[in-house]
Design a protein around this motif. Structure first.
Motif, PDB file in Angstrom:
ATOM      1  N   ILE A 178     111.157 -18.348 -38.025  1.00  9.15           N
ATOM      2  CA  ILE A 178     111.057 -19.499 -38.920  1.00  9.15           C
ATOM      3  C   ILE A 178     112.292 -19.475 -39.813  1.00  9.15           C
ATOM      4  CG2 ILE A 178     109.744 -20.598 -40.770  1.00  9.15           C
ATOM      5  CD1 ILE A 178     107.217 -19.290 -39.624  1.00  9.15           C
ATOM      6  N   ASN A 179     113.152 -20.458 -39.649  1.00 10.51           N
ATOM      7  CA  ASN A 179     114.368 -20.532 -40.460  1.00 10.51           C
ATOM      8  C   ASN A 179     114.036 -20.798 -41.926  1.00 10.51           C
ATOM      9  OD1 ASN A 179     116.078 -20.171 -38.192  1.00 10.51           O
ATOM     10  ND2 ASN A 179     115.883 -22.360 -37.685  1.00 10.51           N
ATOM     11  N   LEU A 180     115.020 -20.668 -42.799  1.00  7.59           N
ATOM     12  CA  LEU A 180     114.784 -20.811 -44.238  1.00  7.59           C
ATOM     13  C   LEU A 180     114.225 -22.183 -44.599  1.00  7.59           C
ATOM     14  CD1 LEU A 180     117.936 -19.050 -45.773  1.00  7.59           C
ATOM     15  CD2 LEU A 180     115.655 -18.114 -45.387  1.00  7.59           C
ATOM     16  N   ASP A 181     114.585 -23.211 -43.834  1.00  2.00           N
ATOM     17  CA  ASP A 181     114.094 -24.562 -44.136  1.00  2.00           C
ATOM     18  C   ASP A 181     112.821 -24.901 -43.359  1.00  2.00           C
ATOM     19  OD1 ASP A 181     115.108 -24.784 -41.601  1.00  2.00           O
ATOM     20  OD2 ASP A 181     116.458 -26.476 -42.018  1.00  2.00           O
ATOM     21  N   GLY A 182     112.260 -23.922 -42.630  1.00  2.78           N
ATOM     22  CA  GLY A 182     111.023 -24.156 -41.899  1.00  2.78           C
ATOM     23  C   GLY A 182     111.214 -24.635 -40.479  1.00  2.78           C
ATOM     24  N   ALA A 199     105.228 -18.281 -34.239  1.00  2.00           N
ATOM     25  CA  ALA A 199     106.239 -18.503 -35.264  1.00  2.00           C
ATOM     26  C   ALA A 199     106.078 -17.462 -36.366  1.00  2.00           C
ATOM     27  CB  ALA A 199     106.116 -19.908 -35.844  1.00  2.00           C
ATOM     28  N   SER A 200     107.164 -16.759 -36.682  1.00  2.00           N
ATOM     29  CA  SER A 200     107.099 -15.656 -37.653  1.00  2.00           C
ATOM     30  C   SER A 200     108.295 -15.698 -38.589  1.00  2.00           C
ATOM     31  CB  SER A 200     107.090 -14.300 -36.940  1.00  2.00           C
ATOM     32  OG  SER A 200     106.047 -14.205 -36.002  1.00  2.00           O
ATOM     33  N   VAL A 201     108.070 -15.234 -39.811  1.00  2.00           N
ATOM     34  CA  VAL A 201     109.149 -15.055 -40.783  1.00  2.00           C
ATOM     35  C   VAL A 201     109.674 -13.629 -40.666  1.00  2.00           C
ATOM     36  CG1 VAL A 201     109.723 -14.949 -43.231  1.00  2.00           C
ATOM     37  CG2 VAL A 201     108.221 -16.768 -42.384  1.00  2.00           C
ATOM     38  N   HIS A 202     110.990 -13.500 -40.468  1.00  2.00           N
ATOM     39  CA  HIS A 202     111.601 -12.178 -40.368  1.00  2.00           C
ATOM     40  C   HIS A 202     112.714 -11.953 -41.381  1.00  2.00           C
ATOM     41  CE1 HIS A 202     109.937 -12.287 -36.131  1.00  2.00           C
ATOM     42  NE2 HIS A 202     109.576 -11.089 -36.516  1.00  2.00           N
ATOM     43  N   SER A 203     113.069 -12.969 -42.150  1.00  2.00           N
ATOM     44  CA  SER A 203     114.203 -12.858 -43.065  1.00  2.00           C
ATOM     45  C   SER A 203     113.842 -13.422 -44.434  1.00  2.00           C
ATOM     46  CB  SER A 203     115.408 -13.612 -42.492  1.00  2.00           C
ATOM     47  OG  SER A 203     115.101 -14.994 -42.358  1.00  2.00           O
ATOM     48  N   LYS A 204     114.589 -12.985 -45.456  1.00  2.00           N
ATOM     49  CA  LYS A 204     114.382 -13.477 -46.829  1.00  2.00           C
ATOM     50  C   LYS A 204     112.905 -13.423 -47.210  1.00  2.00           C
ATOM     51  CE  LYS A 204     118.739 -14.659 -47.428  1.00  2.00           C
ATOM     52  NZ  LYS A 204     119.623 -13.962 -48.385  1.00  2.00           N
ATOM     53  N   LEU A 205     112.290 -12.276 -46.964  1.00  2.00           N
ATOM     54  CA  LEU A 205     110.863 -12.117 -47.220  1.00  2.00           C
ATOM     55  C   LEU A 205     110.525 -12.097 -48.702  1.00  2.00           C
ATOM     56  CD1 LEU A 205     110.116  -9.415 -44.507  1.00  2.00           C
ATOM     57  CD2 LEU A 205     109.527 -11.830 -44.418  1.00  2.00           C
ATOM     58  N   MET A 216     106.804 -21.977 -44.630  1.00  2.00           N
ATOM     59  CA  MET A 216     105.767 -21.685 -43.654  1.00  2.00           C
ATOM     60  C   MET A 216     105.008 -22.934 -43.241  1.00  2.00           C
ATOM     61  SD  MET A 216     104.438 -18.081 -45.323  1.00  2.00           S
ATOM     62  CE  MET A 216     103.232 -17.680 -44.058  1.00  2.00           C
ATOM     63  N   VAL A 217     104.665 -23.785 -44.196  1.00  2.00           N
ATOM     64  CA  VAL A 217     103.909 -24.999 -43.881  1.00  2.00           C
ATOM     65  C   VAL A 217     104.727 -25.931 -43.000  1.00  2.00           C
ATOM     66  CG1 VAL A 217     102.909 -27.096 -44.876  1.00  2.00           C
ATOM     67  CG2 VAL A 217     102.396 -24.872 -45.891  1.00  2.00           C
ATOM     68  N   THR A 218     106.031 -26.003 -43.265  1.00  2.00           N
ATOM     69  CA  THR A 218     106.893 -26.826 -42.422  1.00  2.00           C
ATOM     70  C   THR A 218     106.859 -26.344 -40.981  1.00  2.00           C
ATOM     71  OG1 THR A 218     108.378 -27.315 -44.278  1.00  2.00           O
ATOM     72  CG2 THR A 218     109.257 -27.632 -42.063  1.00  2.00           C
ATOM     73  N   ALA A 219     106.935 -25.038 -40.792  1.00  2.00           N
ATOM     74  CA  ALA A 219     106.888 -24.478 -39.441  1.00  2.00           C
ATOM     75  C   ALA A 219     105.532 -24.712 -38.786  1.00  2.00           C
ATOM     76  CB  ALA A 219     107.202 -22.982 -39.491  1.00  2.00           C
ATOM     77  N   ILE A 220     104.464 -24.496 -39.525  1.00  2.00           N
ATOM     78  CA  ILE A 220     103.111 -24.653 -38.980  1.00  2.00           C
ATOM     79  C   ILE A 220     102.871 -26.085 -38.515  1.00  2.00           C
ATOM     80  CG2 ILE A 220     100.664 -24.636 -39.636  1.00  2.00           C
ATOM     81  CD1 ILE A 220     101.469 -22.262 -41.548  1.00  2.00           C
ATOM     82  N   ASN A 222     104.946 -27.983 -37.145  1.00  2.00           N
ATOM     83  CA  ASN A 222     105.705 -28.279 -35.931  1.00  2.00           C
ATOM     84  C   ASN A 222     104.756 -28.284 -34.732  1.00  2.00           C
ATOM     85  OD1 ASN A 222     107.355 -27.732 -33.464  1.00  2.00           O
ATOM     86  ND2 ASN A 222     109.036 -27.651 -34.929  1.00  2.00           N
ATOM     87  N   PRO A 223     104.751 -29.330 -33.935  1.00  2.00           N
ATOM     88  CA  PRO A 223     103.768 -29.426 -32.841  1.00  2.00           C
ATOM     89  C   PRO A 223     103.918 -28.367 -31.754  1.00  2.00           C
ATOM     90  CG  PRO A 223     105.398 -31.188 -32.692  1.00  2.00           C
ATOM     91  CD  PRO A 223     105.601 -30.535 -34.020  1.00  2.00           C
ATOM     92  N   HIS A 224     105.026 -27.654 -31.729  1.00  2.00           N
ATOM     93  CA  HIS A 224     105.223 -26.623 -30.706  1.00  2.00           C
ATOM     94  C   HIS A 224     104.565 -25.296 -31.067  1.00  2.00           C
ATOM     95  CE1 HIS A 224     107.913 -29.278 -28.658  1.00  2.00           C
ATOM     96  NE2 HIS A 224     108.828 -29.246 -29.597  1.00  2.00           N
ATOM     97  N   VAL A 225     104.191 -25.099 -32.333  1.00  2.00           N
ATOM     98  CA  VAL A 225     103.701 -23.799 -32.791  1.00  2.00           C
ATOM     99  C   VAL A 225     102.223 -23.627 -32.450  1.00  2.00           C
ATOM    100  CG1 VAL A 225     103.290 -22.330 -34.819  1.00  2.00           C
ATOM    101  CG2 VAL A 225     105.425 -23.617 -34.608  1.00  2.00           C
ATOM    102  N   ASP A 226     101.903 -22.475 -31.873  1.00  2.00           N
ATOM    103  CA  ASP A 226     100.522 -22.151 -31.511  1.00  2.00           C
ATOM    104  C   ASP A 226      99.914 -21.080 -32.400  1.00  2.00           C
ATOM    105  OD1 ASP A 226     100.345 -23.740 -28.941  1.00  2.00           O
ATOM    106  OD2 ASP A 226     102.038 -22.427 -28.460  1.00  2.00           O
ATOM    107  N   VAL A 227     100.731 -20.115 -32.847  1.00  2.00           N
ATOM    108  CA  VAL A 227     100.238 -18.960 -33.601  1.00  2.00           C
ATOM    109  C   VAL A 227     101.193 -18.684 -34.758  1.00  2.00           C
ATOM    110  CG1 VAL A 227      99.647 -16.502 -33.515  1.00  2.00           C
ATOM    111  CG2 VAL A 227      99.243 -17.946 -31.510  1.00  2.00           C
ATOM    112  N   LEU A 228     100.637 -18.411 -35.943  1.00  2.00           N
ATOM    113  CA  LEU A 228     101.423 -17.950 -37.087  1.00  2.00           C
ATOM    114  C   LEU A 228     101.423 -16.430 -37.068  1.00  2.00           C
ATOM    115  CD1 LEU A 228     102.960 -18.402 -39.760  1.00  2.00           C
ATOM    116  CD2 LEU A 228     100.728 -18.418 -40.920  1.00  2.00           C
TER     117      LEU A 228
END
Length: 339
Positions: A178-182, A199-205, A216-220, A222-228
Motif C-alpha cells: 500500500i503506497n503512501l497515498d493508498g 494489500a499490506s503496509v510495509h513502509s512509514k509505519l 489504509m481506507v483508500t487501499a481497502i 480499491n476493487p482489486h483488494v481481497d485481504v487486508l
C-alpha cells in the motif's frame, strides 16, 4: 522411510518450530544431495563412513541418513516429533479442520526459501484444497518484489503447475504494498488477472494516525483488494525475520474495519509467531463490526504453512466462527466474493 523423506520432514519441523534458517537449510541441502545420488552409491558410502565426504553432508545429517537406511526413524526426527508442541483445543482444532486453504504465503520468487511447487505440495499435504501464492510487489526491493514482467512469468508457471496438480489449485496472487497515498504497488490490469490480492503496509509505519487511516481506507476501497494483510504491522517477538519488536501502527480501527466490511475485504489473522496480528482486542472489534477474516500463515517456507494453527487459536479465543473465515469456504464461493 527413505533418507530423503526423513531429511525433508526434519527440515519441515524445524521451519514449523521457527528454528534458524541455516539449520533448516542444512537438512534441505542434504536432501537435495541424496536425491541426486544413485541409491547403491548412497548405501556404499554409508557402509564405509563416507557420507561426510559429500558436499553439504555433515555429521548430523549423515547420521540421519544412515539411520533411515537401516530402517529406523532417525533420532533427530524422533526428537523433533516429540517436541512439536501441544495439541489444539477443540474450538481451535475445529477451525483448523474447517480451513480449505491459505491466502498469504511466499516462494523463492520473492523472499521465500522454497520453489512454488514445493510450497504447493506442502499445502496439499496439510489437507488444503487451494493455496494462494502471494509474493511481494516491486517496491519492496528488500524482499525481491516482483516486477510486472516477473509476475507475468510467474503466472505462466502457475498455470503449468495447476495442470499437473489438479484438483489441487494454486491461486495466483500478490502481497501488494500500500503506497503512501493508498494506491497499490502493481499494474491495475495485472491485479485484475489475479485470484487473490493481499494489500499490506510495509513502509512509514510510524506516520500519523490520520494519515495512516486515510492510506489504509483508500487501499481497502480499491476493487482489486481481497485481504487486508497484518493490519497493525506489529512484531511481537524479537529474533525473528525482522530482528526486533515493533509497536502497532496508529490508525482509526473502527474506520478501517468499517471499510473492510463495506467493501468486502477480509481482515487477515496473520499467524506468524513473530506477528500474531491483529491483537485480540482488534480481532474482537472487527468481529463485532461484521467483518470477515482470513486465517493466513504468511509462510516463507513449507514448514511455516502449518502456522495457521496459531491463527486458529486466536480466532477461537475471540469467538470467530468458521463461516466468517473466508478460507473455510469452497473455492468457487471464495473466488465469487469479488467477481
Amino acid at each position: 522411510m527413505t533418507p530423503v523423506e526423513a531429511l525433508r520432514e526434519i527440515a519441515y519441523l524445524l521451519e514449523r518450530a521457527g528454528e534458524p534458517t541455516y539449520r533448516v537449510r542444512a537438512f534441505r541441502n542434504a536432501a537435495a544431495v541424496v536425491t541426486d545420488l544413485p541409491p547403491d552409491e548412497l548405501v556404499r558410502l554409508a557402509r564405509v563412513g563416507g557420507l561426510t565426504e559429500l558436499p553439504g553432508i555433515g555429521k548430523v545429517t549423515a547420521l540421519a541418513i544412515t539411520e533411515a537406511l537401516d530402517g529406523d526413524v532417525p533420532t533427530y526426527l524422533r526428537r523433533m516429533r516429540a517436541t512439536e508442541g501441544a495439541d489444539l483445543d477443540d474450538e481451535a482444532a475445529a477451525l483448523r479442520a474447517a480451513l480449505k486453504g491459505d491466502l498469504h504465503s511466499h516462494s523463492d520468487w520473492s523472499d521465500g526459501g522454497s520453489p512454488i511447487e514445493e510450497m504447493a505440495e506442502a499445502a496439499e499435504a496439510l489437507g488444503h484444497a487451494y493455496w494462494a501464492l502471494t509474493d511481494h510487489s516491486p517496491r519492496l526491493t528488500v524482499a525481491n518484489g516482483l516486477s510486472a514482467d516477473r509476475l507475468k512469468r510467474q503466472l505462466d508457471q502457475v498455470e503449468r503447475l495447476n495442470e499437473r496438480l489438479a484438483p489441487f489449485r494454486i491461486l495466483t496472487g500478490v502481497e501488494v504494498d500500500i503506497n503512501l497515498d493508498g494506491t497499490l504497488d502493481q499494474d491495475p490490469e495485472l491485479l485484475e488477472r489475479l485470484d487473490v490480492v493481499v494489500a499490506s503496509v510495509h513502509s512509514k509505519l510510524r506516520m500519523s494516525g490520520h494519515e495512516m487511516t486515510r492510506r489504509m481506507v483508500t487501499a481497502i476501497s480499491n476493487p482489486h483488494v481481497d485481504v487486508l494483510g497484518h493490519c497493525t504491522g506489529r512484531v511481537v517477538q524479537a529474533g525473528g525475520r525482522r530482528g526486533r519488536v515493533r509497536p502497532e501502527s496508529d490508525f482509526d480501527a473502527e474506520l478501517v474495519f468499517e471499510a473492510c466490511r463495506r467493501f468486502g475485504v477480509a481482515v487477515e489473522i496473520n499467524s506468524r509467531p513473530d506477528r500474531l496480528d491483529p491483537p485480540k482486542r482488534l480481532l474482537r472489534l472487527a468481529y463485532e463490526m461484521g467483518c470477515d477474516f482470513a486465517i493466513d500463515s504468511d509462510a516463507h517456507a513449507p514448514g511455516q504453512l502449518d502456522w495457521q494453527r496459531h491463527g486458529c487459536e486466536r480466532a477461537a479465543r475471540c469467538g470467530i466462527e468458521a463461516a466468517r473465515i473466508v478460507n473455510t469456504w469452497p473455492l468457487a464461493d471464495l473466488l465469487a466474493r469479488h467477481a
